[in-house]
Design a protein around this motif. Structure first.
Motif, PDB file in Angstrom:
ATOM      1  N   ILE A 159      -5.477  -0.107  -3.633  1.00 25.16           N
ATOM      2  CA  ILE A 159      -5.864   0.693  -2.467  1.00 25.16           C
ATOM      3  C   ILE A 159      -4.838   1.787  -2.217  1.00 25.16           C
ATOM      4  CG2 ILE A 159      -6.104   0.638   0.063  1.00 25.16           C
ATOM      5  CD1 ILE A 159      -7.405  -2.172  -0.329  1.00 25.16           C
ATOM      6  N   GLY A 160      -3.564   1.439  -2.279  1.00 26.49           N
ATOM      7  CA  GLY A 160      -2.508   2.430  -2.060  1.00 26.49           C
ATOM      8  C   GLY A 160      -2.564   3.563  -3.065  1.00 26.49           C
ATOM      9  N   VAL A 161      -2.759   3.230  -4.331  1.00 23.31           N
ATOM     10  CA  VAL A 161      -2.837   4.265  -5.368  1.00 23.31           C
ATOM     11  C   VAL A 161      -4.028   5.180  -5.099  1.00 23.31           C
ATOM     12  CG1 VAL A 161      -3.197   4.691  -7.830  1.00 23.31           C
ATOM     13  CG2 VAL A 161      -1.606   2.904  -7.101  1.00 23.31           C
ATOM     14  N   LYS A 162      -5.153   4.614  -4.716  1.00 24.03           N
ATOM     15  CA  LYS A 162      -6.334   5.436  -4.419  1.00 24.03           C
ATOM     16  C   LYS A 162      -6.122   6.298  -3.174  1.00 24.03           C
ATOM     17  CE  LYS A 162      -9.716   2.518  -6.710  1.00 24.03           C
ATOM     18  NZ  LYS A 162     -10.902   1.674  -6.577  1.00 24.03           N
ATOM     19  N   LEU A 163      -5.466   5.740  -2.162  1.00 20.07           N
ATOM     20  CA  LEU A 163      -5.204   6.499  -0.936  1.00 20.07           C
ATOM     21  C   LEU A 163      -4.279   7.688  -1.182  1.00 20.07           C
ATOM     22  CD1 LEU A 163      -4.694   3.728   1.763  1.00 20.07           C
ATOM     23  CD2 LEU A 163      -6.470   5.491   1.750  1.00 20.07           C
ATOM     24  N   SER A 164      -3.469   7.614  -2.207  1.00 18.12           N
ATOM     25  CA  SER A 164      -2.502   8.684  -2.476  1.00 18.12           C
ATOM     26  C   SER A 164      -3.163  10.036  -2.693  1.00 18.12           C
ATOM     27  CB  SER A 164      -1.643   8.331  -3.688  1.00 18.12           C
ATOM     28  OG  SER A 164      -2.403   8.400  -4.882  1.00 18.12           O
ATOM     29  N   GLN A 165      -4.438  10.031  -3.023  1.00 18.80           N
ATOM     30  CA  GLN A 165      -5.170  11.287  -3.194  1.00 18.80           C
ATOM     31  C   GLN A 165      -5.433  11.974  -1.857  1.00 18.80           C
ATOM     32  OE1 GLN A 165      -8.811  10.498  -5.331  1.00 18.80           O
ATOM     33  NE2 GLN A 165      -7.770   9.199  -6.805  1.00 18.80           N
ATOM     34  N   TYR A 166      -5.335  11.210  -0.779  1.00 18.25           N
ATOM     35  CA  TYR A 166      -5.749  11.724   0.527  1.00 18.25           C
ATOM     36  C   TYR A 166      -4.644  11.755   1.573  1.00 18.25           C
ATOM     37  CZ  TYR A 166     -10.125  10.522  -1.740  1.00 18.25           C
ATOM     38  OH  TYR A 166     -11.144  10.412  -2.638  1.00 18.25           O
ATOM     39  N   VAL A 167      -3.543  11.033   1.346  1.00 22.34           N
ATOM     40  CA  VAL A 167      -2.500  10.954   2.371  1.00 22.34           C
ATOM     41  C   VAL A 167      -1.123  11.189   1.754  1.00 22.34           C
ATOM     42  CG1 VAL A 167      -3.804   9.300   3.745  1.00 22.34           C
ATOM     43  CG2 VAL A 167      -2.187   8.450   2.077  1.00 22.34           C
ATOM     44  N   THR A 168      -0.172  11.501   2.605  1.00 20.79           N
ATOM     45  CA  THR A 168       1.231  11.565   2.200  1.00 20.79           C
ATOM     46  C   THR A 168       2.024  10.734   3.199  1.00 20.79           C
ATOM     47  OG1 THR A 168       1.540  13.585   3.471  1.00 20.79           O
ATOM     48  CG2 THR A 168       1.079  13.845   1.128  1.00 20.79           C
ATOM     49  N   PRO A 169       3.012   9.999   2.734  1.00 18.05           N
ATOM     50  CA  PRO A 169       3.783   9.156   3.654  1.00 18.05           C
ATOM     51  C   PRO A 169       4.704   9.982   4.540  1.00 18.05           C
ATOM     52  CG  PRO A 169       4.614   8.932   1.421  1.00 18.05           C
ATOM     53  CD  PRO A 169       3.401   9.811   1.356  1.00 18.05           C
ATOM     54  N   LYS A 170       4.901   9.518   5.761  1.00 16.98           N
ATOM     55  CA  LYS A 170       5.851  10.145   6.687  1.00 16.98           C
ATOM     56  C   LYS A 170       7.255   9.698   6.303  1.00 16.98           C
ATOM     57  CE  LYS A 170       2.985  10.222  10.791  1.00 16.98           C
ATOM     58  NZ  LYS A 170       2.870   9.725  12.181  1.00 16.98           N
ATOM     59  N   GLN A 171       8.209  10.566   6.509  1.00 16.52           N
ATOM     60  CA  GLN A 171       9.608  10.205   6.333  1.00 16.52           C
ATOM     61  C   GLN A 171      10.123   9.683   7.667  1.00 16.52           C
ATOM     62  OE1 GLN A 171      11.135  10.084   3.472  1.00 16.52           O
ATOM     63  NE2 GLN A 171       9.346  10.909   2.450  1.00 16.52           N
ATOM     64  N   LEU A 172      10.617   8.469   7.675  1.00 16.59           N
ATOM     65  CA  LEU A 172      11.114   7.880   8.930  1.00 16.59           C
ATOM     66  C   LEU A 172      12.614   8.001   9.023  1.00 16.59           C
ATOM     67  CD1 LEU A 172       8.931   4.677   9.046  1.00 16.59           C
ATOM     68  CD2 LEU A 172       8.564   6.816  10.215  1.00 16.59           C
ATOM     69  N   ARG A 198       0.834  -1.213   0.000  1.00 10.41           N
ATOM     70  CA  ARG A 198       0.000   0.000   0.000  1.00 10.41           C
ATOM     71  C   ARG A 198       0.861   1.252   0.000  1.00 10.41           C
ATOM     72  NH1 ARG A 198      -5.139  -1.118   3.993  1.00 10.41           N
ATOM     73  NH2 ARG A 198      -5.931  -2.924   2.854  1.00 10.41           N
ATOM     74  N   LEU A 199       1.920   1.250   0.795  1.00  9.08           N
ATOM     75  CA  LEU A 199       2.817   2.403   0.846  1.00  9.08           C
ATOM     76  C   LEU A 199       3.464   2.638  -0.517  1.00  9.08           C
ATOM     77  CD1 LEU A 199       4.179   4.656   2.406  1.00  9.08           C
ATOM     78  CD2 LEU A 199       5.904   2.996   3.160  1.00  9.08           C
ATOM     79  N   PHE A 200       3.847   1.578  -1.195  1.00 10.61           N
ATOM     80  CA  PHE A 200       4.385   1.706  -2.542  1.00 10.61           C
ATOM     81  C   PHE A 200       3.365   2.402  -3.438  1.00 10.61           C
ATOM     82  CE2 PHE A 200       4.417   0.185  -6.883  1.00 10.61           C
ATOM     83  CZ  PHE A 200       5.706   0.497  -7.286  1.00 10.61           C
ATOM     84  N   GLY A 201       2.101   1.983  -3.358  1.00 12.14           N
ATOM     85  CA  GLY A 201       1.047   2.600  -4.165  1.00 12.14           C
ATOM     86  C   GLY A 201       0.897   4.081  -3.879  1.00 12.14           C
ATOM     87  N   ILE A 202       1.021   4.443  -2.608  1.00 13.59           N
ATOM     88  CA  ILE A 202       0.921   5.849  -2.220  1.00 13.59           C
ATOM     89  C   ILE A 202       2.115   6.632  -2.764  1.00 13.59           C
ATOM     90  CG2 ILE A 202       0.983   7.435  -0.252  1.00 13.59           C
ATOM     91  CD1 ILE A 202      -0.585   5.207   1.317  1.00 13.59           C
ATOM     92  N   ARG A 203       3.315   6.104  -2.557  1.00  9.91           N
ATOM     93  CA  ARG A 203       4.535   6.807  -2.975  1.00  9.91           C
ATOM     94  C   ARG A 203       4.653   6.966  -4.488  1.00  9.91           C
ATOM     95  NH1 ARG A 203       9.330   4.242   0.706  1.00  9.91           N
ATOM     96  NH2 ARG A 203       8.793   5.348   2.622  1.00  9.91           N
ATOM     97  N   TYR A 204       4.260   5.941  -5.221  1.00 10.42           N
ATOM     98  CA  TYR A 204       4.506   5.934  -6.663  1.00 10.42           C
ATOM     99  C   TYR A 204       3.241   6.099  -7.503  1.00 10.42           C
ATOM    100  CZ  TYR A 204       9.167   4.621  -5.312  1.00 10.42           C
ATOM    101  OH  TYR A 204      10.423   4.621  -4.754  1.00 10.42           O
ATOM    102  N   ALA A 205       2.165   6.541  -6.894  1.00 14.56           N
ATOM    103  CA  ALA A 205       0.905   6.714  -7.624  1.00 14.56           C
ATOM    104  C   ALA A 205       1.056   7.669  -8.795  1.00 14.56           C
ATOM    105  CB  ALA A 205      -0.199   7.193  -6.682  1.00 14.56           C
ATOM    106  N   ALA A 206       1.780   8.758  -8.594  1.00 14.38           N
ATOM    107  CA  ALA A 206       1.947   9.733  -9.676  1.00 14.38           C
ATOM    108  C   ALA A 206       2.640   9.098 -10.872  1.00 14.38           C
ATOM    109  CB  ALA A 206       2.739  10.947  -9.181  1.00 14.38           C
ATOM    110  N   GLU A 207       3.711   8.344 -10.635  1.00 18.08           N
ATOM    111  CA  GLU A 207       4.421   7.687 -11.730  1.00 18.08           C
ATOM    112  C   GLU A 207       3.542   6.657 -12.422  1.00 18.08           C
ATOM    113  OE1 GLU A 207       5.726   8.298  -8.776  1.00 18.08           O
ATOM    114  OE2 GLU A 207       7.759   9.039  -9.011  1.00 18.08           O
ATOM    115  N   ILE A 208       2.788   5.904 -11.618  1.00 20.55           N
ATOM    116  CA  ILE A 208       1.901   4.878 -12.172  1.00 20.55           C
ATOM    117  C   ILE A 208       0.832   5.522 -13.041  1.00 20.55           C
ATOM    118  CG2 ILE A 208       0.164   3.131 -11.589  1.00 20.55           C
ATOM    119  CD1 ILE A 208       1.884   2.587  -9.027  1.00 20.55           C
TER     120      ILE A 208
END
Length: 76
Positions: free
Chosen positions: A63-76, A27-37
């Motif tokens: 799910i991750g790609v869809k969530l990317s519209q609403y969230v941004t990942p934290k940098q750890l 899911r995190l991958f989908g969030i991070r790379y949704a723009a590229e996808i």
């Protein structure tokens, strides 16, 4: 970034995740790379195949790609 590169990044995130967090990494991958996808108009199925991860987890990527519209990942 091409499908093979995205697949390699997904594989790396999944395979190097702590055992109980591997699916979350999809899911995190989908969030991070949704723009590229989305900009590359890449098929999520092709990315899953390129990653070598079981395609039953395709829904997690979606799910991750869809969530990317609403969230941004934290940098750890």
């Amino acid at each position: 970034m091409c499908v093979a590169e995205l697949g390699a990044k997904l594989s790396d995130m999944y395979n190097n995740a702590p055992k109980d967090k591997a699916i979350r990494m999809i899911r995190l991958f989908g969030i991070r790379y949704a723009a590229e996808i989305n900009q590359g108009n890449y098929s999520k199925e092709e990315i899953m195949k390129a990653s070598g991860i079981c395609e039953t987890y395709l829904n997690e990527l979606t799910i991750g790609v869809k969530l990317s519209q609403y969230v941004t990942p934290k940098q750890l």
